[in-house]
Design a protein around this motif. Sequence first.
Motif, short mmCIF file in Angstrom:
data_model
loop_
_atom_site.label_atom_id
_atom_site.label_comp_id
_atom_site.label_asym_id
_atom_site.label_seq_id
_atom_site.Cartn_x
_atom_site.Cartn_y
_atom_site.Cartn_z
N ILE A 191 -6.45 1.13 1.51
CA ILE A 191 -5.28 1.91 1.92
C ILE A 191 -5.68 3.38 1.84
O ILE A 191 -6.05 3.86 0.76
CB ILE A 191 -4.07 1.63 1.02
CG1 ILE A 191 -3.73 0.13 1.01
CG2 ILE A 191 -2.85 2.44 1.47
CD1 ILE A 191 -2.67 -0.26 -0.01
N VAL A 192 -5.62 4.09 2.95
CA VAL A 192 -6.09 5.47 2.97
C VAL A 192 -5.27 6.27 3.97
O VAL A 192 -4.90 5.77 5.03
CB VAL A 192 -7.59 5.55 3.31
CG1 VAL A 192 -7.88 5.01 4.69
CG2 VAL A 192 -8.11 6.98 3.18
N SER A 193 -4.96 7.50 3.61
CA SER A 193 -4.28 8.41 4.54
C SER A 193 -5.17 9.58 4.92
O SER A 193 -5.19 10.02 6.07
CB SER A 193 -2.97 8.91 3.92
OG SER A 193 -2.07 7.84 3.72
N LYS A 203 -6.64 5.13 -7.94
CA LYS A 203 -7.25 4.16 -7.02
C LYS A 203 -7.99 3.06 -7.79
O LYS A 203 -7.98 1.90 -7.40
CB LYS A 203 -8.19 4.86 -6.04
CG LYS A 203 -7.50 5.89 -5.16
CD LYS A 203 -8.51 6.65 -4.31
CE LYS A 203 -7.84 7.74 -3.50
NZ LYS A 203 -7.27 8.83 -4.33
N ARG A 262 1.68 2.71 7.78
CA ARG A 262 2.23 3.25 6.54
C ARG A 262 2.81 2.12 5.70
O ARG A 262 3.40 1.17 6.23
CB ARG A 262 3.29 4.29 6.83
CG ARG A 262 2.75 5.52 7.55
CD ARG A 262 3.80 6.60 7.68
NE ARG A 262 4.14 7.16 6.37
CZ ARG A 262 4.95 8.20 6.20
NH1 ARG A 262 5.51 8.78 7.25
NH2 ARG A 262 5.21 8.66 5.00
N TYR A 285 2.46 -1.56 -0.95
CA TYR A 285 1.19 -1.13 -1.55
C TYR A 285 0.76 -2.12 -2.63
O TYR A 285 -0.39 -2.59 -2.66
CB TYR A 285 1.39 0.28 -2.12
CG TYR A 285 0.24 0.82 -2.93
CD1 TYR A 285 -0.79 1.55 -2.32
CD2 TYR A 285 0.19 0.66 -4.31
CE1 TYR A 285 -1.83 2.08 -3.08
CE2 TYR A 285 -0.84 1.17 -5.07
CZ TYR A 285 -1.85 1.89 -4.45
OH TYR A 285 -2.89 2.39 -5.20
N TYR A 299 -5.06 0.04 5.85
CA TYR A 299 -3.67 0.48 5.92
C TYR A 299 -3.63 1.98 5.65
O TYR A 299 -4.58 2.56 5.15
CB TYR A 299 -2.82 -0.25 4.88
CG TYR A 299 -2.93 -1.76 4.91
CD1 TYR A 299 -2.04 -2.53 5.62
CD2 TYR A 299 -3.97 -2.39 4.22
CE1 TYR A 299 -2.14 -3.92 5.65
CE2 TYR A 299 -4.09 -3.78 4.24
CZ TYR A 299 -3.18 -4.54 4.96
OH TYR A 299 -3.29 -5.90 4.99
N GLY A 300 -2.50 2.58 5.96
CA GLY A 300 -2.32 4.00 5.70
C GLY A 300 -2.01 4.76 6.97
O GLY A 300 -2.08 4.22 8.09
N GLU A 301 -1.68 6.04 6.79
CA GLU A 301 -1.23 6.85 7.93
C GLU A 301 -2.28 6.95 9.02
O GLU A 301 -1.94 6.92 10.21
CB GLU A 301 -0.85 8.25 7.43
CG GLU A 301 0.45 8.27 6.63
CD GLU A 301 0.87 9.69 6.27
OE1 GLU A 301 0.41 10.63 6.94
OE2 GLU A 301 1.66 9.85 5.33
#
Length: 303
Positions: A140-142, A204, A173, A179, A166-168
Amino acid sequence: MNPGHRPVLVLIWLWPFNQTFELDLCSSLFNIHGCVLTANRDFIEKADGVLIHHRDIAWDASNLPWILRPPHQKWIWMNSESPSNTARIPGLDDLFNVSLSYRRDADIRVPYGSLVPVHDGFEDFVDFLPSEKDKLVCWIVSNYKPEHRRVQYYEQLSKYVQIHVYGEFFERRVSEQEYKDIISSCKFYLSFENSAHKDYITEKLFNAMDLGAVPVVFGPSRKNYERFVPGDAFIHVDDFPSMRALAKYLFLLHRNQALYLRYFRWRRRFQVKTAYFPVENACLSCEYIRQNRQYQVLTNLYR
């Protein structure tokens, strides 16, 4: 009156990220008593400590206190970012006299997480069994930037193993509950830091451990990680000559349940505690001031 016998007053000068929080939680959450937190700037000259969040300081420092720091007062520099992501605002040397950060050498150390003992004695332990997994590797990273080493590792690793992302950046989102559900559903989670610096080991790592995934880490050295968690609780990218070799090892653990479960042996002795930012930071500041009245100054803040 001796400060040790009266409440210690800490002024929250800048709300971290402009987010307010309750100011009467020190005793109930952290068993820290005799601590008064306030955001009322009228108390600037009376406060024993002034807590200032680095990320919220204006570039010209125009939003810092307007008075010269009184001799009795601690100005506490709070920063949870890595050096790579800390703006070098000029003029801050010799201004602060207490540091608060995740680093082990900070005056007030507030790591992103820690392991705390779960048993007092040596009674029989029940081995932890992680929940059923329907994904092998997740991330999961933005903040996705091609120049980041973690992105380069991901792109190399994804050639050899499917990574659920996943992530922006991926336009996926996730809510706080999603999450947790995602990490719980993965055998391995990429606990990749945005930069590699001493002691910069964030949620993390600790969230993955807490939610039952084996963290695959990138950040400081393995030796540095092992100051915080047991060496058999995580997989470090530095242990492998290539991402292909890492992928082969993940597949080996996927096929061999006994080998995989060895990464959860730490749970026999410990459980995860995550930091309660920023309330915990403020309460620990208060406790520090009670115990440390001596003079000091931070002459080279960024070093």
